[in-house]
Design an enzyme around this catalytic site. Structure first.
Site, PDB file in Angstrom:
ATOM      1  N   GLY A 119       0.833  -1.201   0.000  1.00  0.00           N
ATOM      2  CA  GLY A 119       0.000   0.000   0.000  1.00  0.00           C
ATOM      3  C   GLY A 119       0.861   1.241   0.000  1.00  0.00           C
ATOM      4  O   GLY A 119       2.080   1.170   0.165  1.00  0.00           O
ATOM      5  N   SER A 120       0.209   2.373  -0.194  1.00  0.00           N
ATOM      6  CA  SER A 120       0.943   3.637  -0.127  1.00  0.00           C
ATOM      7  C   SER A 120      -0.035   4.722   0.282  1.00  0.00           C
ATOM      8  O   SER A 120      -1.252   4.566   0.126  1.00  0.00           O
ATOM      9  CB  SER A 120       1.570   3.964  -1.471  1.00  0.00           C
ATOM     10  OG  SER A 120       0.553   4.109  -2.433  1.00  0.00           O
ATOM     11  N   GLY A 121       0.524   5.801   0.820  1.00  0.00           N
ATOM     12  CA  GLY A 121      -0.314   6.925   1.228  1.00  0.00           C
ATOM     13  C   GLY A 121       0.375   8.220   0.853  1.00  0.00           C
ATOM     14  O   GLY A 121       1.320   8.214   0.059  1.00  0.00           O
ATOM     15  N   TYR A 122      -0.061   9.330   1.409  1.00  0.00           N
ATOM     16  CA  TYR A 122       0.525  10.636   1.117  1.00  0.00           C
ATOM     17  C   TYR A 122       2.030  10.643   1.408  1.00  0.00           C
ATOM     18  O   TYR A 122       2.798  11.276   0.723  1.00  0.00           O
ATOM     19  CB  TYR A 122      -0.124  11.706   2.004  1.00  0.00           C
ATOM     20  CG  TYR A 122      -1.453  12.204   1.499  1.00  0.00           C
ATOM     21  CD1 TYR A 122      -2.266  11.417   0.685  1.00  0.00           C
ATOM     22  CD2 TYR A 122      -1.896  13.479   1.835  1.00  0.00           C
ATOM     23  CE1 TYR A 122      -3.479  11.886   0.232  1.00  0.00           C
ATOM     24  CE2 TYR A 122      -3.114  13.965   1.382  1.00  0.00           C
ATOM     25  CZ  TYR A 122      -3.898  13.153   0.582  1.00  0.00           C
ATOM     26  OH  TYR A 122      -5.106  13.619   0.121  1.00  0.00           O
ATOM     27  N   LYS A 124       4.031   7.588   2.865  1.00  0.00           N
ATOM     28  CA  LYS A 124       4.855   6.379   2.908  1.00  0.00           C
ATOM     29  C   LYS A 124       4.456   5.358   1.851  1.00  0.00           C
ATOM     30  O   LYS A 124       3.305   5.308   1.417  1.00  0.00           O
ATOM     31  CB  LYS A 124       4.721   5.741   4.304  1.00  0.00           C
ATOM     32  CG  LYS A 124       5.335   6.580   5.395  1.00  0.00           C
ATOM     33  CD  LYS A 124       4.784   6.221   6.757  1.00  0.00           C
ATOM     34  CE  LYS A 124       3.738   7.174   7.231  1.00  0.00           C
ATOM     35  NZ  LYS A 124       2.913   6.712   8.305  1.00  0.00           N
ATOM     36  N   ASP A 249      -5.645  11.683  11.689  1.00  0.00           N
ATOM     37  CA  ASP A 249      -6.018  11.222  10.344  1.00  0.00           C
ATOM     38  C   ASP A 249      -6.668   9.844  10.477  1.00  0.00           C
ATOM     39  O   ASP A 249      -6.081   8.825  10.168  1.00  0.00           O
ATOM     40  CB  ASP A 249      -4.757  11.162   9.465  1.00  0.00           C
ATOM     41  CG  ASP A 249      -5.098  10.865   8.020  1.00  0.00           C
ATOM     42  OD1 ASP A 249      -6.288  10.921   7.667  1.00  0.00           O
ATOM     43  OD2 ASP A 249      -4.165  10.572   7.244  1.00  0.00           O
TER      44      ASP A 249
END
Ligand SMILES: Nc1ncnc2c1ncn2[C@@H]1O[C@H](COP(=O)(O)OP(=O)(O)O)[C@@H](O)[C@H]1O
Ligand SMILES: [Mg+2]
Length: 472
Positions: A119-122, A124, A249
């Site tokens: 997965g990925s986010g803003y 990491k 968040d």
């Protein structure tokens, strides 16, 4: 007496000195970094570049300072300058800045094999890797394509400095993972701080991203488990070693599942800061469709603001979708109570956890089934140590198996009750397999061709359709 006071004062002075020295050293290292950048030959647009460097260095310093309060020992959480005893956790500071002391470090990553992106986010990027010893772990690192990096590079035009800035979020997460250890927080295995400053890789237990759509289709018992895990986590966070922690968040994507258990994985936006106030008007909690006003305490802080923020987010992102649908009839009054108390912020975290644990107790003990007629099993013949073959299956919802009707039951009596309520059902089997609550898995079917010996399995056959108990 006066010598004790003297000692305390000396200890406090010493500690203040230590903390101030660290703050000063952080400041100096920022200035050094800044100085190093300043001495680079400059080309055109010097004024803008100068401002950008200054702003980036200011942000780097701020990020470092965010980590400092997390490094005090738990007993000193109430004060930035604790009253006595040196409390600066030097070992932890070393661990965070150099990666020393963790069970796994850079060495563990040698000869690893990347398997897939998890997965990925803003901020990491998370990948699954297999370590040299064969263990699967999740590695978290800076997401070079993420919004955080992109925005930083756009603003400051300095990829190296930006990588360092974004890496501080990983360092903050490492500090939080040290302080906030709980069964429903992802397990920290170690981290590696690379030679080139700003390359931080965090090693975590591997989970699977939370699939809300899939969860919506699963049995109530599994959906309840996710909510219970969340409440247990939020209860811990409301009285954690860092104080009452809010997840700023708060979204399902910040959680993963590990062997059926919910675990928080994105911690970098956790905050233990309290909101100061003069009056209740300063203590408003705003959500897209709802606003609340909390009370301002005599201490001048908004009472329970962090805890309440978490409760309402749990309600709007989790309970609303997962809890009421298909709740067992004997428990709906308690589920309704939770929905009302959390949706209106009437209950605190202690009360919310108590209600959840009470529901679990009723469900596990079967007390919620008290209204079921006692003699239901009289209409069934039992064949122990047997199972069936040549089954004619039918589908039901929400079944544990896609091919037939498999449901979780407290007892054979509850299975008989369910079989009586399905017009197709003529027999059921209890396989001895259990769910996380200890309930039994019962397979219901319309007919079978023969009985087959099988240890720990029991077949219940309706004696005669003519004698069938009417569905209740
Ligand atoms: N330990 C893990 N196992 C499996 N997937 C994970 C793990 N940690 C994070 N992820 C996945 O990676 C995504 C990004 O991680 P996260 O820490 O939330 O980064 P960001 O701060 O950028 O949002 C998460 O939304 C989650 O789906
Ligand atoms: Mg995230």
């Amino acid at each position: 007496m006066s010598s004790t006071v003297g000692k305390s004062l000396r200890a406090a002075a010493l500690l203040s000195f230590v903390v101030l020295s660290i703050l000063v050293s952080l400041l100096i290292s920022s200035v050094h970094h800044f100085g190093a950048n300043m001495s680079k030959p400059s080309s055109c647009g010097e004024g803008d570049e100068y401002d950008e460097e200054l702003a980036l260095n200011y942000q780097l310093m701020q990020r470092r300072q965010e980590i400092i309060p997390l490094i005090f020992r738990p007993e000193d959480k109430k004060s930035i300058f604790p009253a006595h005893g040196s409390s600066w956790d030097l070992n932890m500071w070393r661990e965070i800045t150099r990666g020393s002391g963790d069970p796994m470090g850079c060495g563990a990553l040698q000869d690893m094999q990347a398997v897939e992106v998890l997965g990925s986010g803003y901020t990491k990027l998370v990948v699954k890797v297999t370590l040299a010893g064969g263990e699967d772990v999740a590695l978290k690192m800076v997401n070079e394509q993420g919004i955080d990096m992109g925005k930083c590079v756009e603003d400051f035009k300095d990829p190296h400095g930006c990588r360092q800035l974004v890496s501080y979020k990983l360092s903050k997460e490492v500090a939080l993972l040290h302080r906030l250890q709980h069964p429903n927080v992802i397990k920290f295995k170690g981290h590696c701080v690379g030679e080139a400053a700003g390359r931080v890789t965090v090693i975590l237990e591997q989970g699977n991203p939370l699939q809300m759509i899939q969860l919506l289709q699963s049995p109530w018992e599994d959906r309840f488990r996710v909510c219970l895990d969340l409440v247990r986590l939020l209860h811990f966070l409301s009285q954690s070693p860092l104080g009452s922690v809010a997840l700023l968040d708060f979204q399902p994507r910040q959680f993963v599942m590990v062997s059926g258990e919910l675990k928080l994985t994105d911690l970098d936006d956790a905050s233990a800061a309290e909101t100061t106030c003069w009056s209740d008007g300063d203590c408003s909690l705003q959500f897209p469709h709802r606003n609340f006003t909390l009370s301002c305490s005599s201490r001048g802080v908004c009472e329970g603001l962090n805890e309440k923020m978490n409760i309402y987010n749990a309600y709007r992102y989790f309970f609303t979708y997962l809890l009421p649908h298909q709740a067992p009839p004997g428990l709906t009054h308690l589920v309704d109570h939770i929905m009302n108390a959390t949706g209106e912020l009437k209950a605190n975290m202690n009360e919310t956890l108590e209600t959840f644990e009470h529901i679990l107790h009723l469900y596990q003990s079967g007390l919620h089934l008290d209204n079921m007629p006692p003699s239901l099993l009289a209409d069934y013949s039992v064949m122990s140590n047997m199972t069936t073959s040549g089954n004619a299956e039918y589908r039901c919802w929400p079944s544990y198996s896609q091919h037939g009707c498999v449901l979780s039951v407290h007892s054979a009596r509850e299975a008989a009750y369910i079989c009586n309520s399905h017009s197709q059902c003529s027999s059921f089997t209890l396989s001895g397999q259990k769910t996380w609550t200890g309930h039994l898995l019962a397979s219901f079917r319309s007919s079978f061709s023969q009985l087959v010996p099988e240890q720990t399995s029991e077949v219940y056959v309706k004696k005669s359709r003519a004698l069938e108990t009417p569905a209740l």
